[in-house]
Design an enzyme around this catalytic site. Structure first.
Site, PDB file in Angstrom:
ATOM      1  N   GLU A 166       0.823  -1.212   0.000  1.00 38.55           N
ATOM      2  CA  GLU A 166       0.000   0.000   0.000  1.00 38.55           C
ATOM      3  C   GLU A 166       0.857   1.262   0.000  1.00 38.55           C
ATOM      4  O   GLU A 166       0.550   2.236  -0.691  1.00 38.55           O
ATOM      5  CB  GLU A 166      -0.938   0.008   1.206  1.00 38.55           C
ATOM      6  N   ARG A 193       0.639   3.823  -3.170  1.00 43.26           N
ATOM      7  CA  ARG A 193       0.023   5.114  -2.856  1.00 43.26           C
ATOM      8  C   ARG A 193       1.068   6.215  -2.676  1.00 43.26           C
ATOM      9  O   ARG A 193       0.940   7.300  -3.234  1.00 43.26           O
ATOM     10  CB  ARG A 193      -0.832   4.996  -1.596  1.00 43.26           C
ATOM     11  N   ASP A 216      -4.791  -9.779  -8.326  1.00 46.57           N
ATOM     12  CA  ASP A 216      -5.062  -8.840  -9.417  1.00 46.57           C
ATOM     13  C   ASP A 216      -3.867  -8.106 -10.017  1.00 46.57           C
ATOM     14  O   ASP A 216      -3.509  -8.283 -11.182  1.00 46.57           O
ATOM     15  CB  ASP A 216      -6.146  -7.845  -8.996  1.00 46.57           C
ATOM     16  N   GLU A 223     -12.582   0.352  -9.843  1.00 50.66           N
ATOM     17  CA  GLU A 223     -12.205  -0.613 -10.879  1.00 50.66           C
ATOM     18  C   GLU A 223     -13.146  -0.623 -12.088  1.00 50.66           C
ATOM     19  O   GLU A 223     -12.697  -0.772 -13.229  1.00 50.66           O
ATOM     20  CB  GLU A 223     -12.097  -2.016 -10.277  1.00 50.66           C
ATOM     21  N   THR A 274      -1.161   0.794 -10.262  1.00 52.74           N
ATOM     22  CA  THR A 274      -2.431   0.220  -9.831  1.00 52.74           C
ATOM     23  C   THR A 274      -3.217   1.140  -8.907  1.00 52.74           C
ATOM     24  O   THR A 274      -4.349   0.831  -8.541  1.00 52.74           O
ATOM     25  CB  THR A 274      -2.199  -1.156  -9.168  1.00 52.74           C
TER      26      THR A 274
END
Length: 631
Positions: free
Chosen positions: A259, A263, A392, A526, A612
């Site tokens: 994360e 981010r 994913d 998404e 992503t």
């Protein structure tokens, strides 16, 4: 009765009355006496220690012989009282001189203590604060100055300030998305500034365990590139100033490597490439250095979490047999390649390439990658494969590694193609109603359930269509369209026209959530992400129409006075809020909506690859790779 307030004093907190209180008239005097009593105790202990040293000094010749080696090496202070050219003092004279010095020290200490006792409490506090400030300043001066980063040419960046649509109705919709972004940002700025996220109903800051126990301003970092693209430059500058003055990674906080990478490092790198402001690059590199200890495992597969201060890593307690997660350790490549390019440090590139090489050597059941891998043994955990959560973005980054290398990383492309072929063979099915979905493989069984997270795959298939083997470009573009249609149905079959977290395709139900704990919508991006990619590659107007439906539903059902909140049941006409404005709502959902209603010359896909978390990183041309030594 007035409640005592708390005031800091020399690292402690002591109670004192608020001004004007008369309930305890003796309280201040008691405090003053207590302070003096404590100081006297300290003084008494000091005097006792010194007199003990004085009285236990040896005073006979036998002991003088034993201690003579020490007494002969007189301290500089004592040597100063001996006249130059005089004869060396006898042991008895040295002993007497030492006693005289102790007496002088005693008298000076006693005098200083008396002076301290005469001072008021405010004076004592001021002295203590002065000493503290001196210590802090000394520490700052001793801090190692970070090594300057090597100068590297900025990759060619295009399409940063373009994108005005020609059609007035499209421009109106884009302006509405910008207004939603401003409402989300302004609310965070007012109620949650510096916190990781916002609770828009409670109107206060919010955080989760992925950021540890520290306030790292996740929403600020995550939103920067969206603000820049939308022309909200005053807001961008506010975020930049906070980062310059407050973003500190030397905190005792255990964070998610995945994360924080997507981010923070992704967000900071994107802000740097868009604006050219060096502070973002410097902060990204500082954080990346803090993540490197997570790779100190027997296999080189990183831990899921790392303490930014100590460098100690560990995995989530719920992961299969202490395993690392495919979508986490497999979603580092884009950011780490850019870190090597910007710093000249090959370690980042080497870490992610080691992961790729290790995976290439491993057997894969049915050609599928399980979601769990033990970083100690290098063996797969539970045989669970998913293109949604836990798996994913691993597949996404294989494709995007190839795109970001200007299509020169053919190894990444081949790995992606092989993985997608196995996914098509084992996970992709059509429902009885004709909806194409991607299920989950669990221990040899296909679960006919698809998550909201999996809906990104429609965009991935479209993005990877060009360059597919065996002239399958048309096939994968069509597959992307079918996934987009299925995910739109999951939205359209709810009361709020917002999609659930997961939906099933069995027992006569299709694209509908069954369990209560799968009916929530937390502002996820998404589905809108797939709409945008499908729009870029087909310009079919239905994708803009579907995106506008979603934007209207978000504005109607998720907007509150203090920002935007997720909802707990998309099938209820009167839903309750979860009271969280996710940072990815500003980073991804609103950005993809804005891009959907912009022209294609804003962030052209030939020049930019989105990580992503929707943070754009420039394609690195062959000459860029040669400069950085990546290849």
């Amino acid at each position: 009765m007035t409640t005592p307030a708390l005031l800091p004093l020399s690292g402690r907190r002591i109670p004192t009355l608020s001004p004007g209180a008369a309930s305890f008239p003796h309280h201040r005097a008691t405090l003053r006496l207590s302070e003096k009593f404590i100081l006297l105790l300290i003084l008494s202990a000091f005097i006792t220690l010194c007199f003990g040293a004085f009285f236990f000094l040896p005073d006979n010749s036998k002991h003088n012989v034993l201690f003579s080696p020490f007494l002969s090496h007189t301290s500089p202070a004592l040597s100063q009282v001996r006249p130059s050219g005089s004869q060396p003092a006898s042991p008895g004279e040295e002993e007497e001189s030492l006693r005289d010095k102790i007496r002088v020290d005693h008298e000076r200490a006693l005098q200083e203590a008396k002076e301290k006792l005469r001072k008021s409490r405010d004076e004592l506090r001021a002295e203590i604060q002065t000493e503290k400030s001196k210590v802090v300043e000394d520490l700052k001066k001793k801090k190692e100055v970070p090594k300057p980063l090597p100068p590297v040419p900025m990759p060619k960046v295009v399409g940063v300030n373009d994108g005005d649509p020609v059609e007035p109705d499209v421009k109106e919709k884009r302006d509405k998305i910008r207004e939603m972004m401003k409402h989300a940002w302004d609310s965070y700025r007012q109620y949650g500034w510096g916190h990781n996220e916002l609770k828009p109903l409670a109107k206060k800051g919010h955080s989760t365990n992925i950021f540890g126990n520290s306030q790292m301003g996740a929403t600020i970092v995550d939103a920067l590139d969206s603000l820049y693209m939308m022309g909200l430059h005053d807001e961008f500058k506010d975020g930049q100033e906070w980062i310059e003055q407050n973003l500190d990674f030397s905190v005792n906080a255990e964070v998610s490597v995945f994360e924080v990478n997507i981010r923070f490092i992704g967000g900071l790198l994107a802000a740097y490439y868009l604006s050219g402001q060096e502070v973002f690059k410097v902060k990204a590199v500082q954080l990346a250095e803090k993540l490197l200890p997570a790779f100190n495992t027997p296999t080189g597969i990183p831990w899921a979490m790392v303490n930014l201060k100590s460098g100690v890593g560990r995995n989530w307690g719920w992961a299969s047999a202490g395993s690392s997660i495919l979508a986490e350790f497999g979603t580092l490549h884009m950011e780490f390649v850019h870190l090597t390019y910007l710093t000249g440090n090959p370690a980042y590139y080497q870490k992610v390439m080691h992961i790729r090489k290790l995976l290439a050597k491993m057997d894969r059941p049915n050609g599928l990658y399980p979601n769990y891998l033990n970083p100690r043994t290098g063996r797969w955990g539970q045989h669970h494969t998913s293109v949604g959560g836990l798996g994913d973005s691993f597949y996404e980054y294989l494709l995007k590694a190839w795109l970001m290398s200007d299509k020169t990383d053919t190894e990444a492309r081949k790995t992606y193609d092989d993985a997608i072929e196995a996914i098509e063979r084992h996970l992709i099915r059509k429902s009885n109603g004709g909806l194409t979905f991607i299920g989950e493989w669990k221990n040899g069984h296909l679960e006919r359930k698809m998550g909201h997270l999996t809906c990104f795959a429609g965009g991935m298939f479209a993005l990877g269509a060009d360059g597919s083997p065996d002239a399958k470009a048309g096939h994968y573009l069509q597959l992307g369209a079918e996934i987009a249609h299925t995910c739109h149905e999951s939205y359209d079959r709810t009361v709020l026209k917002l999609g659930p977290e997961a939906f099933k395709f069995d027992s006569g139900l299709e694209a509908v959530a069954v369990r209560q704990n799968e009916k929530y919508y937390i502002l996820r991006p998404e589905v809108i992400e797939t709409y945008w990619y499908m729009w870029r590659f087909t310009h079919d107007p239905k994708y803009r129409q579907w995106g506008w439906e979603a934007a209207q539903a978000i504005d109607k059902y998720c907007r509150v006075s203090g920002g935007f909140s997720g909802v707990k049941d998309v099938y209820s006409s009167n839903p309750t809020y979860d009271d969280v404005q996710q940072s990815f709502f500003l980073a991804e959902t609103l950005k993809y909506l804005y891009l959907l209603f912009s022209s294609d010359d804003l962030m052209p896909l030939e020049s930019w690859v989105f990580n992503t978390e929707a943070h754009p990183l420039p394609v690195l041309k062959t000459e860029d790779y040669a400069i950085s030594g990546v290849c």
